[in-house]
Design a protein around this motif. Structure first.
Motif, mmCIF file in Angstrom:
data_model
loop_
_atom_site.group_PDB
_atom_site.id
_atom_site.type_symbol
_atom_site.label_atom_id
_atom_site.label_comp_id
_atom_site.label_asym_id
_atom_site.label_seq_id
_atom_site.Cartn_x
_atom_site.Cartn_y
_atom_site.Cartn_z
ATOM 1 N N ASN A 305 0.902 -1.316 0.107
ATOM 2 C CA ASN A 305 0.346 0.537 0.078
ATOM 3 C C ASN A 305 0.722 1.230 -0.012
ATOM 4 O OD1 ASN A 305 0.733 -0.028 2.203
ATOM 5 N ND2 ASN A 305 -0.477 0.276 3.496
ATOM 6 N N GLU A 306 2.150 1.245 -0.032
ATOM 7 C CA GLU A 306 2.911 2.231 0.015
ATOM 8 C C GLU A 306 3.503 2.886 -1.489
ATOM 9 O OE1 GLU A 306 3.623 4.494 2.227
ATOM 10 O OE2 GLU A 306 1.752 4.286 3.620
ATOM 11 N N SER A 307 3.614 1.146 -1.782
ATOM 12 C CA SER A 307 4.215 2.018 -3.584
ATOM 13 C C SER A 307 3.636 2.518 -3.878
ATOM 14 C CB SER A 307 4.368 0.142 -4.195
ATOM 15 O OG SER A 307 4.897 -0.308 -3.164
ATOM 16 N N TYR A 397 22.675 -5.945 23.245
ATOM 17 C CA TYR A 397 22.355 -5.293 21.844
ATOM 18 C C TYR A 397 21.487 -4.563 22.343
ATOM 19 C CZ TYR A 397 23.493 -10.465 21.155
ATOM 20 O OH TYR A 397 23.846 -11.463 20.875
ATOM 21 N N SER A 398 20.577 -3.894 21.093
ATOM 22 C CA SER A 398 20.001 -2.431 21.301
ATOM 23 C C SER A 398 19.591 -2.271 19.441
ATOM 24 C CB SER A 398 21.219 -1.426 21.411
ATOM 25 O OG SER A 398 21.800 -1.258 19.643
ATOM 26 N N LEU A 399 18.172 -1.739 19.689
ATOM 27 C CA LEU A 399 17.331 -2.194 18.103
ATOM 28 C C LEU A 399 16.401 -0.269 17.809
ATOM 29 C CD1 LEU A 399 15.264 -3.140 17.527
ATOM 30 C CD2 LEU A 399 13.602 -2.776 18.840
ATOM 31 N N LEU A 400 17.434 0.165 16.506
ATOM 32 C CA LEU A 400 17.555 0.983 16.225
ATOM 33 C C LEU A 400 15.769 1.088 15.725
ATOM 34 C CD1 LEU A 400 19.091 3.610 15.562
ATOM 35 C CD2 LEU A 400 20.194 2.460 13.495
ATOM 36 N N THR A 401 15.153 2.627 15.697
ATOM 37 C CA THR A 401 14.155 2.586 14.859
ATOM 38 C C THR A 401 14.718 3.487 14.116
ATOM 39 O OG1 THR A 401 12.971 2.116 16.782
ATOM 40 C CG2 THR A 401 11.808 3.504 14.813
ATOM 41 N N MET A 402 14.146 3.656 13.270
ATOM 42 C CA MET A 402 14.623 4.969 11.169
ATOM 43 C C MET A 402 12.519 5.276 10.608
ATOM 44 S SD MET A 402 18.067 4.889 11.144
ATOM 45 C CE MET A 402 18.127 5.553 10.034
ATOM 46 N N LEU A 403 12.643 6.069 10.365
ATOM 47 C CA LEU A 403 12.361 6.210 9.750
ATOM 48 C C LEU A 403 11.850 6.552 8.930
ATOM 49 C CD1 LEU A 403 10.620 9.376 12.617
ATOM 50 C CD2 LEU A 403 9.251 7.049 12.009
ATOM 51 N N TYR A 404 10.859 5.877 7.194
ATOM 52 C CA TYR A 404 10.942 6.181 6.352
ATOM 53 C C TYR A 404 9.895 6.995 6.007
ATOM 54 C CZ TYR A 404 10.219 4.823 0.950
ATOM 55 O OH TYR A 404 10.279 4.315 -0.238
ATOM 56 N N LYS A 405 11.664 8.387 4.923
ATOM 57 C CA LYS A 405 10.361 9.367 4.136
ATOM 58 C C LYS A 405 9.194 8.446 2.938
ATOM 59 C CE LYS A 405 14.490 12.120 5.400
ATOM 60 N NZ LYS A 405 15.731 13.103 5.038
ATOM 61 N N SER A 406 8.314 7.975 2.855
ATOM 62 C CA SER A 406 7.735 7.909 1.320
ATOM 63 C C SER A 406 7.724 8.641 0.632
ATOM 64 C CB SER A 406 6.204 7.551 2.323
ATOM 65 O OG SER A 406 5.422 8.827 2.706
ATOM 66 N N ASN A 407 7.636 10.065 0.904
ATOM 67 C CA ASN A 407 7.567 11.243 -0.886
ATOM 68 C C ASN A 407 8.887 10.856 -1.616
ATOM 69 O OD1 ASN A 407 8.420 12.099 1.501
ATOM 70 N ND2 ASN A 407 7.619 14.082 1.226
ATOM 71 N N GLN A 408 10.159 9.956 -0.721
ATOM 72 C CA GLN A 408 11.771 10.311 -1.193
ATOM 73 C C GLN A 408 11.806 10.432 -3.146
ATOM 74 O OE1 GLN A 408 14.412 11.028 0.398
ATOM 75 N NE2 GLN A 408 15.623 11.027 -1.505
ATOM 76 N N LYS A 409 12.163 11.202 -3.498
ATOM 77 C CA LYS A 409 12.193 10.267 -5.123
ATOM 78 C C LYS A 409 13.729 10.313 -4.930
ATOM 79 C CE LYS A 409 7.714 12.920 -6.240
ATOM 80 N NZ LYS A 409 7.136 11.748 -6.530
ATOM 81 N N PHE A 410 14.219 9.348 -5.901
ATOM 82 C CA PHE A 410 15.399 8.255 -5.571
ATOM 83 C C PHE A 410 16.085 8.724 -7.375
ATOM 84 C CE2 PHE A 410 13.089 5.501 -2.811
ATOM 85 C CZ PHE A 410 14.430 5.331 -1.471
ATOM 86 N N PHE A 422 16.647 8.286 3.214
ATOM 87 C CA PHE A 422 15.340 7.806 2.480
ATOM 88 C C PHE A 422 14.773 7.697 3.789
ATOM 89 C CE2 PHE A 422 17.906 4.473 1.021
ATOM 90 C CZ PHE A 422 17.405 3.931 2.013
ATOM 91 N N LEU A 423 16.046 7.213 5.208
ATOM 92 C CA LEU A 423 16.010 7.122 5.996
ATOM 93 C C LEU A 423 15.861 8.109 7.206
ATOM 94 C CD1 LEU A 423 16.809 3.347 5.657
ATOM 95 C CD2 LEU A 423 14.750 3.985 6.224
ATOM 96 N N GLU A 424 15.623 8.315 8.305
ATOM 97 C CA GLU A 424 16.020 9.289 9.513
ATOM 98 C C GLU A 424 15.790 8.596 10.489
ATOM 99 O OE1 GLU A 424 12.030 12.284 10.097
ATOM 100 O OE2 GLU A 424 13.767 12.833 8.659
ATOM 101 N N LYS A 425 16.596 8.883 11.399
ATOM 102 C CA LYS A 425 16.831 8.371 12.969
ATOM 103 C C LYS A 425 15.613 8.264 13.912
ATOM 104 C CE LYS A 425 19.757 7.683 16.535
ATOM 105 N NZ LYS A 425 21.559 7.525 16.630
ATOM 106 N N LYS A 426 14.501 8.226 14.504
ATOM 107 C CA LYS A 426 13.559 8.423 14.950
ATOM 108 C C LYS A 426 13.972 9.033 16.649
ATOM 109 C CE LYS A 426 9.079 6.337 17.227
ATOM 110 N NZ LYS A 426 8.018 5.688 16.515
ATOM 111 N N ALA A 427 15.295 8.451 16.657
ATOM 112 C CA ALA A 427 15.378 7.990 18.767
ATOM 113 C C ALA A 427 16.877 7.484 18.822
ATOM 114 C CB ALA A 427 14.535 7.503 19.316
ATOM 115 N N PRO A 428 17.062 8.228 19.852
ATOM 116 C CA PRO A 428 18.310 7.172 20.387
ATOM 117 C C PRO A 428 18.440 5.491 20.359
ATOM 118 C CG PRO A 428 18.861 8.869 21.117
ATOM 119 C CD PRO A 428 17.728 8.611 20.511
#
Length: 932
Positions: A305-307, A397-410, A422-428
């Motif tokens: 649904n994001e494509s 061991y850690s968990l990294l959360t990244m936010l996807y820019k759905s409107n990113q133009k490649f 096309f990804l940005e860090k949500k939090a540490p």
């Protein structure tokens, strides 16, 4: 990795245990008949021990609070489904062939289709795990050419991977209750041998007309792979698949190698075409074997649904340093190209994880998952560190959360290096375990990450040794819960979530075990049974700074009077731990619980002796009359009476036994509820509630209404079943449970089971008839899921028959409730301003949706004869009566409350005119047909 050190019991507990002889330990969870697994504590011959039955072990309660708290407060794993018998037989066959101790079994759960699979020997078994008893299990024979073993022995289970696709699906909605009724929908399966790169493809496993085997593609000598020279490792470490739009039973699969090479498989019912779409990322054809795992780690699809279009899909490849974004065109020739690449491990900590900091020796990106919306990327990270004080090594061991820019133009393929992020860090990065034992790379890369389960924001980590650990950031700290059972359940093969009936993203965690079937982890088990991560590695004896940490823990334990807990599913003994003092809302909850316990005890004494023993005064002192509505103590006790689940084990019983149990259970509930009303009258509690808490008293009486309606509905179902049995014409006909009412009951029961994980081991019909107070769910399904019962693909006569059956059920249920209201009218409180259950929006919406379907069917010319139309006219008249009755009751209540009711009155008039007009037109047709 997450296993705790063994905690010794306290002295006084050890003395108590020594004084009391301990019972014999339970046998392994799932031991079949004497021809299957042998029991460790019994001879080879003789009657099996009674505790070896899986359905019995699933209900053995080891919690010391069960009698007090009941099922709603369980914090233990819940048994969902047993293995099909054919799977049990195959497991026993492996043991008889002396393969015990070898990892010959492997299994998994497909989230999209809710199908579980397991490979035993040379057979692939596929079944639906949502049913408490898996009856429809397919056994697919794995071709010998795919095994790649000259001796014909089963290979290690870890070398297999499976992808399942349901054709003609439409996204997340395919996992709701409606499509779950059609569990034998057209489904394709891809089986891959990760070591030999051989592929087998079944276009439709449920196609009985096709008797030929799967389509096979073997790795030929002409094919080259950068992993060929690497002995002892798997060539494929990740495999994803997707259907090709517009093509019948055609799909594509993409596989990645540890070197970073990507392979594309185009699968059709005739052949499988493979080609390498991307060479290794290491250079020199991957000959640097010391860095053989520095390429691809895992592949994940971006939700469709994001494509931008169905024919264009994106997928992401996790590498040793970052994430690559790839695009694939599924029409006019399969075209795969890289769109962009982003570094995660680098010198800039704002972009991901900063490397080369003090004490840090290596960083591994282990696995990646994307949420249902395609917005968040969760990455599991392991960092090899050195303690600068003690000099000891450990893994964080850690968990990294990244936010996807759905409107990113490649950009174009030539400018991939210059691609914007096309990804940005949500939090540490969230640290899961600060200090754990050091593992080798093979163990690290065997870890898998799963997301989307309850509690919201939790993840589950599956390690190569078969452990499953749930991690969640809750109340300012990370908490861990390790799945565990009191007996040996074997390895945890896979984890998924129970699909929600309302198409929500999250569901309860469910795990597939090696020996104990499928289990669910309730949300409360994670929150209550979870513990904070340990401060040191659990595998080492300690470090030089352990004394300081130990002193800190002692001081904290002394000041808070709470015993520190360790990483494990200690929810099995959660009743032993101390709790801090309660204040505020929690204190009020304790008062309500004590008042409810007092009411239950007084009612129990009344049943035995018939005396009330000044119950009114005692309940006043306990605060039983302070809450209004559904939170009232009397309403909660009444609800528990009509919603009680039977104590028998339905998963091992036949349908006839279940039907008789439901009837007897409903009759017993009616007697007990009537007894409860007598107790309220004799104790003068009825007078107190009717004068001061009318809404609560109305809810108690409505429980009796709903129970009466449910009893009449069950009688109607029995009559329909007998009628269908007597008119069955051919042996191939379905059982009498295939009617419209049975489907509706299955939908409502399935919805309740998925939303309440503690009910997963119960039958749908049993859940439906036991949840009497939630009868509104029936009308919710009529409002939202009627299309799964009355489908447009069926003949109009069949549609009319189904509409007739559903209309009869609704009219019977509501009229029985209204008859109960009229019979017990002197027991009801004054009705001014009170809204009854049959006037609620969900009930009116369900009845109106069904009535609209009936009117639409009646408008179709030549759809059925006059006898059928005459019967439908009678049922439409009944639907009109109960719907208008609900509207009038709600309008009256709003008028008495002084609330605005203009919109409701307009809706009432419009629907009334349409219903009465349709009845008038149909009546004229029937009369004219009689005269002709």
């Amino acid at each position: 990795m997450f296993s705790p050190a063994i905690r010794k019991p306290h002295l006084h507990r050890r003395e108590k245990e020594e004084a009391t002889p301990s019972p014999p330990p339970p046998a392994p969870a799932h031991s079949p008949s004497p021809g299957g697994f042998a029991l460790s504590d019994r001879p080879a011959t003789g009657t099996p021990a009674p505790w070896t039955t899986s359905s019995l072990l699933a209900r053995i309660s080891t919690s010391k609070q069960t009698d007090r708290a009941g099922d709603s407060d369980q914090i233990q794993p819940v048994h969902v489904a047993e293995f099909p018998q054919v799977v049990r037989n195959a497991q026993a066959n492996l043991l008889q062939r002396n393969f015990a101790g070898k990892s010959m079994l492997v299994g998994g759960i497909d989230k999209e289709t809710s199908l579980a699979w397991m490979i035993c020997g040379n057979e692939l078994f596929v079944w639906s795990y949502l049913a408490a008893v898996a009856k429809d299990c397919l056994a697919l024979e794995i071709p010998s050419s795919l095994v790649g073993d000259k001796d014909g022995k089963p290979l290690s289970g870890n070398q297999w991977t499976v992808c399942i696709m349901r054709w003609h699906s439409s996204g997340p909605s395919t996992r709701n209750s409606g499509d779950m009724l059609h569990r034998r929908s057209s489904t394709g399966v891809i089986l891959c041998n990760r070591r030999t790169q051989a592929i087998a493809y079944w276009p439709d496993i449920y196609d009985e007309s096709s008797s030929k085997g799967p389509v096979i593609s073997l790795f030929g000598h002409s094919d080259t792979s950068a992993s060929d020279a690497i002995s002892g490792c798997y060539r494929f470490n990740s495999l994803i698949a997707a259907s090709v739009p517009g093509a019948a039973h055609e799909c594509i699969a993409i596989a990645s190698e540890p070197t970073g090479a990507l392979w594309l498989f185009q699968c059709s019912p005739l052949r499988i075409h493979r080609r390498e779409v991307h060479r290794d990322t290491l250079g020199d054809n991957g000959t640097d074997h010391s860095q053989k795992n520095n390429g691809g780690r895992s592949l994940v699809w971006l939700p469709s649904n994001e494509s931008s279009e169905a024919a264009e899909r994106k997928f992401f490849l996790l590498t040793s340093q970052g994430i690559q974004c790839w695009g694939i065109s599924l029409l006019h020739g399969i075209n795969v190209k890289i769109l962009g690449s982003q570094e995660i491990v680098g010198s800039d900590g704002e972009l991901g994880i900063k490397k080369d900091i003090a004490g840090q020796k290596n960083i591994w990106l282990l696995d990646m998952q994307i949420d249902e919306r395609g917005k968040e990327f969760n990455i599991l990270v392991a960092t090899f560190c050195k303690d600068r004080v003690s000099g000891s090594n450990y893994t964080q061991y850690s968990l990294l959360t990244m936010l996807y820019k759905s409107n990113q133009k490649f950009p174009s393929e030539n400018n991939v290096v210059k691609c914007e992020r096309f990804l940005e860090k949500k939090a540490p990065a969230q640290v899961i375990i600060p200090k754990a034992r050091v593992e080798d790379e093979e163990f690290l890369f065997s870890m898998r990450l799963k997301t989307g389960g309850k509690p919201s924001g939790s993840v589950i980590i599956l390690s190569g040794d078969g452990k499953a650990t749930v991690a969640i950031y809750w109340r300012g700290s990370t908490r861990l819960y390790q799945f565990d059972l009191p007996w040996d359940a074997g390895k945890v093969f896979d984890a998924s979530i129970i699909p929600s009936a309302e198409d929500r993203d999250e569901g309860a965690w469910v795990v597939l075990t090696e020996k104990a079937g499928i289990w669910a982890i309730p949300e409360k088990a994670v929150l209550v049974g979870g513990v904070e991560p340990p401060e040191r590695s659990l595998s080492r004896k300690g470090s030089c700074n352990e004394a300081v940490a130990e002193e800190k823990r002692r001081s904290q334990a002394f000041s808070t009077s709470i015993v520190p807990r360790r990483v494990s599913s200690e929810a099995w003994g959660a009743g032993d731990r101390q709790r801090p003092a309660l204040t505020g809302v929690a204190q009020q909850a304790v008062v309500d619980e004590e008042a409810e316990m007092l009411l239950n005890r007084l009612f129990h004494d009344f049943i035995l002796s018939g005396a009330v023993h000044e119950a009114l005064q005692k309940l006043r002192v306990a605060g039983a009359f302070e809450k209004e509505g559904e939170m009232n103590v009397f309403v909660r006790v009444s609800k528990s009476i009509v919603n009680t689940l039977s104590k028998h084990w339905t998963t091992t019983r036949e349908a006839e036994f279940l039907a008789s149990t439901i009837v007897s259970s409903l009759a017993e509930k009616r007697k007990k509820h009537e007894k409860f009303l007598q107790f309220l009258v004799l104790s003068k509690c009825h007078e107190e509630l009717s004068s001061k808490q009318r809404a609560a008293m109305l809810s108690v009486m409505e429980h009796g209404e709903k129970l009466s309606g449910m009893i009449h509905l069950r009688e109607l179902q029995n009559a329909l079943s007998q009628q269908s049995s007597s008119t069955r014409l051919s042996p191939q006909s379905k059982t009498p449970t295939a009617g419209a009412l049975w489907i509706l009951i299955q939908l409502v029961g399935e919805k309740a089971r998925r939303n309440t994980v503690l009910l997963m081991d119960r039958d749908n019909a049993e859940v439906f008839y036991s949840r009497v107070s939630d009868i509104e769910d029936l009308f919710y399904c009529l409002s939202h899921q009627l299309r799964y019962i009355i489908t447009g693909e069926e003949h109009p006569s069949v549609q009319m028959q189904r509409a007739l059956e559903l209309s009869n059920a609704c009219v019977t249920l509501v009229q029985a409730a209204l008859h109960y209201r009229a019979e017990y009218k002197d027991w009801y409180p004054s009705p001014e301003g009170l809204i009854t259950w049959n006037s609620q929006p969900v009930v009116r919406s369900g009845i109106w949706n069904l009535a609209s379907s009936v009117m639409e069917l009646l408008r179709e010319p030549g759809s059925a004869g006059m006898p059928m139309k005459s019967n439908l006219w009678s049922q439409l008249e009944g639907l009109t009566d109960i719907l208008l009755e609900g509207y009038i009751g709600l309008l009256t209540a709003k008028f008495e409350r002084g609330e605005d009711h203009g919109v409701l009155a307009q809706e009432y008039c419009e629907r009334r005119d349409e219903l009465l007009g349709s009845l008038y037109d149909l009546a004229k047709q029937i009369i004219e047909a009689k005269y002709q």
